[in-house]
Design a protein around this motif. Sequence first.
Motif, PDB file in Angstrom:
ATOM      1  N   ASP A  78     -13.904 -37.765  24.357  1.00 54.10           N
ATOM      2  CA  ASP A  78     -14.098 -36.647  25.464  1.00 54.10           C
ATOM      3  C   ASP A  78     -14.752 -35.529  24.461  1.00 54.10           C
ATOM      4  O   ASP A  78     -14.547 -34.219  24.623  1.00 54.10           O
ATOM      5  CB  ASP A  78     -12.628 -36.143  25.652  1.00 54.10           C
ATOM      6  CG  ASP A  78     -12.512 -35.107  26.918  1.00 54.10           C
ATOM      7  OD1 ASP A  78     -13.534 -35.315  27.634  1.00 54.10           O
ATOM      8  OD2 ASP A  78     -11.780 -34.110  27.010  1.00 54.10           O
ATOM      9  N   VAL A  98     -16.214 -29.344  21.490  1.00 60.05           N
ATOM     10  CA  VAL A  98     -16.718 -30.210  22.358  1.00 60.05           C
ATOM     11  C   VAL A  98     -17.953 -30.878  22.556  1.00 60.05           C
ATOM     12  O   VAL A  98     -18.366 -31.728  23.249  1.00 60.05           O
ATOM     13  CB  VAL A  98     -16.105 -29.736  23.848  1.00 60.05           C
ATOM     14  CG1 VAL A  98     -17.250 -28.501  24.201  1.00 60.05           C
ATOM     15  CG2 VAL A  98     -15.911 -30.699  25.088  1.00 60.05           C
ATOM     16  N   ARG A 108     -14.735 -27.835  29.404  1.00 57.61           N
ATOM     17  CA  ARG A 108     -13.598 -28.192  29.213  1.00 57.61           C
ATOM     18  C   ARG A 108     -13.313 -29.715  28.926  1.00 57.61           C
ATOM     19  O   ARG A 108     -12.226 -30.280  28.507  1.00 57.61           O
ATOM     20  CB  ARG A 108     -12.581 -28.078  30.578  1.00 57.61           C
ATOM     21  CG  ARG A 108     -13.320 -28.968  31.844  1.00 57.61           C
ATOM     22  CD  ARG A 108     -12.763 -28.514  33.150  1.00 57.61           C
ATOM     23  NE  ARG A 108     -13.301 -29.234  34.240  1.00 57.61           N
ATOM     24  CZ  ARG A 108     -12.810 -30.454  34.454  1.00 57.61           C
ATOM     25  NH1 ARG A 108     -11.965 -31.235  33.579  1.00 57.61           N
ATOM     26  NH2 ARG A 108     -13.200 -31.114  35.469  1.00 57.61           N
ATOM     27  N   SER A 109     -14.365 -30.520  28.919  1.00 54.17           N
ATOM     28  CA  SER A 109     -14.594 -32.019  28.646  1.00 54.17           C
ATOM     29  C   SER A 109     -15.922 -32.308  28.245  1.00 54.17           C
ATOM     30  O   SER A 109     -16.847 -31.633  28.668  1.00 54.17           O
ATOM     31  CB  SER A 109     -14.277 -32.876  29.629  1.00 54.17           C
ATOM     32  OG  SER A 109     -15.054 -32.853  30.812  1.00 54.17           O
ATOM     33  N   LYS A 117     -14.589 -24.949  22.904  1.00 54.57           N
ATOM     34  CA  LYS A 117     -14.378 -24.909  24.635  1.00 54.57           C
ATOM     35  C   LYS A 117     -14.521 -23.653  24.958  1.00 54.57           C
ATOM     36  O   LYS A 117     -14.500 -23.448  26.229  1.00 54.57           O
ATOM     37  CB  LYS A 117     -12.927 -25.560  24.829  1.00 54.57           C
ATOM     38  CG  LYS A 117     -12.881 -26.998  24.473  1.00 54.57           C
ATOM     39  CD  LYS A 117     -11.554 -27.567  24.870  1.00 54.57           C
ATOM     40  CE  LYS A 117     -11.387 -29.098  24.751  1.00 54.57           C
ATOM     41  NZ  LYS A 117     -10.042 -29.579  25.265  1.00 54.57           N
ATOM     42  N   ASP A 157     -13.062 -37.974  36.295  1.00 52.15           N
ATOM     43  CA  ASP A 157     -13.474 -36.668  36.532  1.00 52.15           C
ATOM     44  C   ASP A 157     -14.057 -36.379  37.810  1.00 52.15           C
ATOM     45  O   ASP A 157     -15.319 -36.760  37.948  1.00 52.15           O
ATOM     46  CB  ASP A 157     -14.245 -36.013  35.214  1.00 52.15           C
ATOM     47  CG  ASP A 157     -14.301 -34.344  35.176  1.00 52.15           C
ATOM     48  OD1 ASP A 157     -14.309 -33.735  36.421  1.00 52.15           O
ATOM     49  OD2 ASP A 157     -14.227 -34.093  33.966  1.00 52.15           O
TER      50      ASP A 157
END
Length: 327
Positions: A100, A28, A130-131, A7, A220
């Motif tokens: 995720d 991620v 972040r995702s 991340k 999101d």
Amino acid sequence: MIRAYRKDGKAEVIGVDPAYAKFTDDIVWIDLISPSREEELFVEARLGIPLPTREELKDIEPSSRLYVENGTVYMAGSLIYRAETDLPLLTDIAFILHEDRLITIRYAEPKSFALFSAGLLRGNGNGHCRSGATLACRLLETVVDRTAEVLEMLATRLDDLSITVFVDRKAAKRRPPHFLEDKLLTIARHHQLVSKVRDSLVSLSRLVAFLQAQPAIRRDEEAVELCSLLSRDLNSLGEHAAFVANNITFMLDASLGLINVEQNAIIKIFSIASVVFLPPTLVASIYGMNFQLMPELQWQFGYPLALVGMLVSAIVPFLFFRWKGWL
């Protein structure tokens, strides 16, 4: 090769190690680059999901390229690479959203992936990691931007080609032999590139439309906005690609037309030359006959008069053609 991005944008290469229990939560993005079967099994065991094989990525059926299985989103898109070379190609890449986290499987090195990963490593991707959903949208955004660059590059090449083909008459006379024929090969390469781009855009449009409908994206707000922008960009690029394809078709037709014009000009020269030399040939044929009673054969100035007659009979048609503007 297995490359994992965290991340914070940092990346590491993960080897096949039985002691490696699982991927940590801060990873991620897992990028599998030309993975071996051993590496595929290693990732499958740590993630608990099946990964599509290289043969499955080539399937053109939407149900085989875009589907959801046990909450995991599987997508496959065709991306262009080696666009700067004379042999552009398409490669099928898998995009998987699982818990995720983004997993990509590819067997080529598209420039868009190199640009995106370089941006993450330089710290330009702060907030992009972040995702997995946001990361996937950002990655696709880079892919679309790269496709736009390819189209701009192709449009520039067509402009340069147009300048070299459509020149004034004096410059056209100084062209080397087979100049236009060589340009046909260049046009064929441009057509091949724009065809690959259009195929890629169709594939990406289907992928983005499918991605936009997934719950992970709809939850999101940033991903929803990015998908909307991607859809608009893909539509615009599709129209631009169609415009470039029409320009290539025009260049092909124009080049073939110029080749026909040059060939007709050559045939025209031979036709006029044959007509100009026809009267002198007639005079020479008459006085080349072997009849016994031909008074002109006894003339003292018969030979020079025959030469003058042949010359005049050649000059008169030539001047007539010049007066008519046929030369």
